[in-house]
Motif scaffolding. Structure first.
Motif, PDB file in Angstrom:
ATOM      1  N   HIS A 128      35.152  58.977 -44.003  1.00  0.00           N
ATOM      2  CA  HIS A 128      34.304  57.892 -44.119  1.00  0.00           C
ATOM      3  C   HIS A 128      32.994  58.479 -43.154  1.00  0.00           C
ATOM      4  O   HIS A 128      31.648  57.915 -43.490  1.00  0.00           O
ATOM      5  CB  HIS A 128      34.656  56.653 -43.364  1.00  0.00           C
ATOM      6  CG  HIS A 128      35.746  55.983 -44.345  1.00  0.00           C
ATOM      7  ND1 HIS A 128      35.663  55.300 -45.417  1.00  0.00           N
ATOM      8  CD2 HIS A 128      37.084  55.703 -43.953  1.00  0.00           C
ATOM      9  CE1 HIS A 128      36.623  54.906 -45.957  1.00  0.00           C
ATOM     10  NE2 HIS A 128      37.501  55.241 -45.073  1.00  0.00           N
ATOM     11  N   ASP A 131      28.670  63.410 -43.679  1.00  0.00           N
ATOM     12  CA  ASP A 131      27.399  63.459 -43.823  1.00  0.00           C
ATOM     13  C   ASP A 131      26.697  62.386 -43.199  1.00  0.00           C
ATOM     14  O   ASP A 131      25.531  62.133 -43.345  1.00  0.00           O
ATOM     15  CB  ASP A 131      27.021  63.609 -45.154  1.00  0.00           C
ATOM     16  CG  ASP A 131      27.355  64.754 -46.050  1.00  0.00           C
ATOM     17  OD1 ASP A 131      27.429  65.589 -45.383  1.00  0.00           O
ATOM     18  OD2 ASP A 131      27.832  64.521 -47.295  1.00  0.00           O
ATOM     19  N   VAL A 132      27.459  61.467 -42.368  1.00  0.00           N
ATOM     20  CA  VAL A 132      26.882  60.403 -41.358  1.00  0.00           C
ATOM     21  C   VAL A 132      26.375  60.870 -39.931  1.00  0.00           C
ATOM     22  O   VAL A 132      27.390  61.246 -39.119  1.00  0.00           O
ATOM     23  CB  VAL A 132      27.870  59.248 -41.400  1.00  0.00           C
ATOM     24  CG1 VAL A 132      27.170  58.051 -40.541  1.00  0.00           C
ATOM     25  CG2 VAL A 132      28.143  58.829 -42.892  1.00  0.00           C
ATOM     26  N   HIS A 211      19.835  55.700 -37.337  1.00  0.00           N
ATOM     27  CA  HIS A 211      21.288  55.894 -37.744  1.00  0.00           C
ATOM     28  C   HIS A 211      22.143  55.018 -37.179  1.00  0.00           C
ATOM     29  O   HIS A 211      23.387  55.039 -37.561  1.00  0.00           O
ATOM     30  CB  HIS A 211      21.568  57.342 -37.177  1.00  0.00           C
ATOM     31  CG  HIS A 211      20.451  58.407 -37.615  1.00  0.00           C
ATOM     32  ND1 HIS A 211      20.080  58.429 -39.005  1.00  0.00           N
ATOM     33  CD2 HIS A 211      19.678  59.216 -37.158  1.00  0.00           C
ATOM     34  CE1 HIS A 211      19.380  59.446 -39.446  1.00  0.00           C
ATOM     35  NE2 HIS A 211      19.038  59.935 -38.148  1.00  0.00           N
ATOM     36  N   PRO A 213      23.150  51.599 -37.261  1.00  0.00           N
ATOM     37  CA  PRO A 213      24.133  50.817 -38.068  1.00  0.00           C
ATOM     38  C   PRO A 213      25.027  51.449 -39.213  1.00  0.00           C
ATOM     39  O   PRO A 213      26.133  51.068 -39.386  1.00  0.00           O
ATOM     40  CB  PRO A 213      22.648  49.972 -38.961  1.00  0.00           C
ATOM     41  CG  PRO A 213      21.697  50.079 -38.090  1.00  0.00           C
ATOM     42  CD  PRO A 213      21.878  51.283 -37.226  1.00  0.00           C
ATOM     43  N   GLY A 214      24.387  52.621 -39.693  1.00  0.00           N
ATOM     44  CA  GLY A 214      25.253  53.436 -40.750  1.00  0.00           C
ATOM     45  C   GLY A 214      26.285  54.225 -40.019  1.00  0.00           C
ATOM     46  O   GLY A 214      27.524  54.070 -40.552  1.00  0.00           O
ATOM     47  N   ALA A 215      26.146  54.439 -38.740  1.00  0.00           N
ATOM     48  CA  ALA A 215      27.362  55.192 -37.983  1.00  0.00           C
ATOM     49  C   ALA A 215      28.430  54.113 -37.573  1.00  0.00           C
ATOM     50  O   ALA A 215      29.460  54.447 -37.820  1.00  0.00           O
ATOM     51  CB  ALA A 215      26.513  55.753 -36.820  1.00  0.00           C
ATOM     52  N   ALA A 217      28.970  51.366 -39.265  1.00  0.00           N
ATOM     53  CA  ALA A 217      29.679  51.011 -40.386  1.00  0.00           C
ATOM     54  C   ALA A 217      30.769  51.932 -40.952  1.00  0.00           C
ATOM     55  O   ALA A 217      31.875  51.761 -41.541  1.00  0.00           O
ATOM     56  CB  ALA A 217      28.741  50.741 -41.544  1.00  0.00           C
ATOM     57  N   ALA A 218      30.416  53.424 -40.865  1.00  0.00           N
ATOM     58  CA  ALA A 218      31.348  54.398 -41.028  1.00  0.00           C
ATOM     59  C   ALA A 218      32.363  54.483 -40.095  1.00  0.00           C
ATOM     60  O   ALA A 218      33.671  54.771 -40.541  1.00  0.00           O
ATOM     61  CB  ALA A 218      30.643  55.879 -41.053  1.00  0.00           C
TER      62      ALA A 218
END
Length: 232
Positions: A128, A131-132, A211, A213-215, A217-218
């Motif tokens: 997950h 690339d995050v 970055h 919020p995306g981090a 979530a992952a």
């Protein structure tokens, strides 16, 4: 799996943050203890169904300054020998490495900022994170313990995550951070770390906004998948 989860907090501003949601959603009743709590030395760390050890600015090798480290390592070694479900983040991951017989030491440079890790097993829960950009904030590293699988590396440090079977996961990076206001306390307490890593406070705050919020979530997806695979 569900039951009782215990978070060990080594400093107040390094909590479970974004990982709380998947842990509670998995059915765990979450409790927390600080290492400064007088009750900490009396705890049986084999008892919780899930143990989560978070980060901290201290080094595993600073046991003279932090006597609780030796106590925690001894109990942690017993828990790991029993293969009880355990998650370690940053300092918590270094404690796991040490309890498994690895060396923990100050690395040649600070790793502070948002950047991806290279996921080495695309079938692991760390898929997950591919690339995050996730938050890194450390200067210590460790040799890889015997009998574990290396799961991730970065361009700064090779040893970013490892597991041993389904019940043990150690994460050097902070995919739990990105939406937690305690991030401000990190910058206020350790501004020199940002500079030593070659960054600036303004750039780090901008990366956090871009970055974070995306981090999280992952990171939550990673922990959610790991929890579903626990074995007892």
């Amino acid at each position: 799996m569900s039951g009782k989860a215990l978070i060990i907090r080594h400093v107040p501003h390094e909590g479970v943050a974004g990982y709380r949601e998947p842990i509670e959603s998995a059915g765990f009743l979450v409790d927390r203890i600080d290492v400064t709590d007088p009750a900490f030395p009396t705890l049986d760390l084999c008892e919780p169904d899930l143990l989560i050890m978070m980060g901290g600015p201290m080094g595993v090798y600073e046991q003279a300054q932090y006597p609780w480290i030796a106590c925690q390592l001894k109990q942690l070694a017993r828990r790991l020998a029993a293969d009880r479900p355990t998650l370690g983040v940053c300092f918590g991951a270094q404690m796991i490495a040490a309890a498994l017989g690895a060396d923990v030491y100050a690395g040649p440079r600070k790793e502070v900022g948002f950047h991806p890790v290279t996921v080495l097993d695309p079938a692991s829960p760390l898929r997950h994170l591919a690339d995050v950009p996730v938050l890194h904030w450390h200067g210590d590293t460790f040799t890889l313990p015997e009998g574990v699988e290396l799961l991730a590396s970065s361009h700064v440090y090779d040893h970013q995550a490892f597991r041993r079977g389904p019940n043990l996961l150690a994460l050097q990076f902070h995919a739990e951070m990105g939406l937690d206001p305690r991030f401000d306390a990190w910058i206020e307490q350790w501004p020199e770390s940002v500079i030593e890593a070659g960054g600036t406070e303004a750039d780090l705050r901008a990366a956090h906004s871009a970055h974070g919020p995306g981090a999280v979530a992952a990171g939550q997806a990673m922990i959610r998948e790991w929890l579903t695979g626990l074995k007892v």
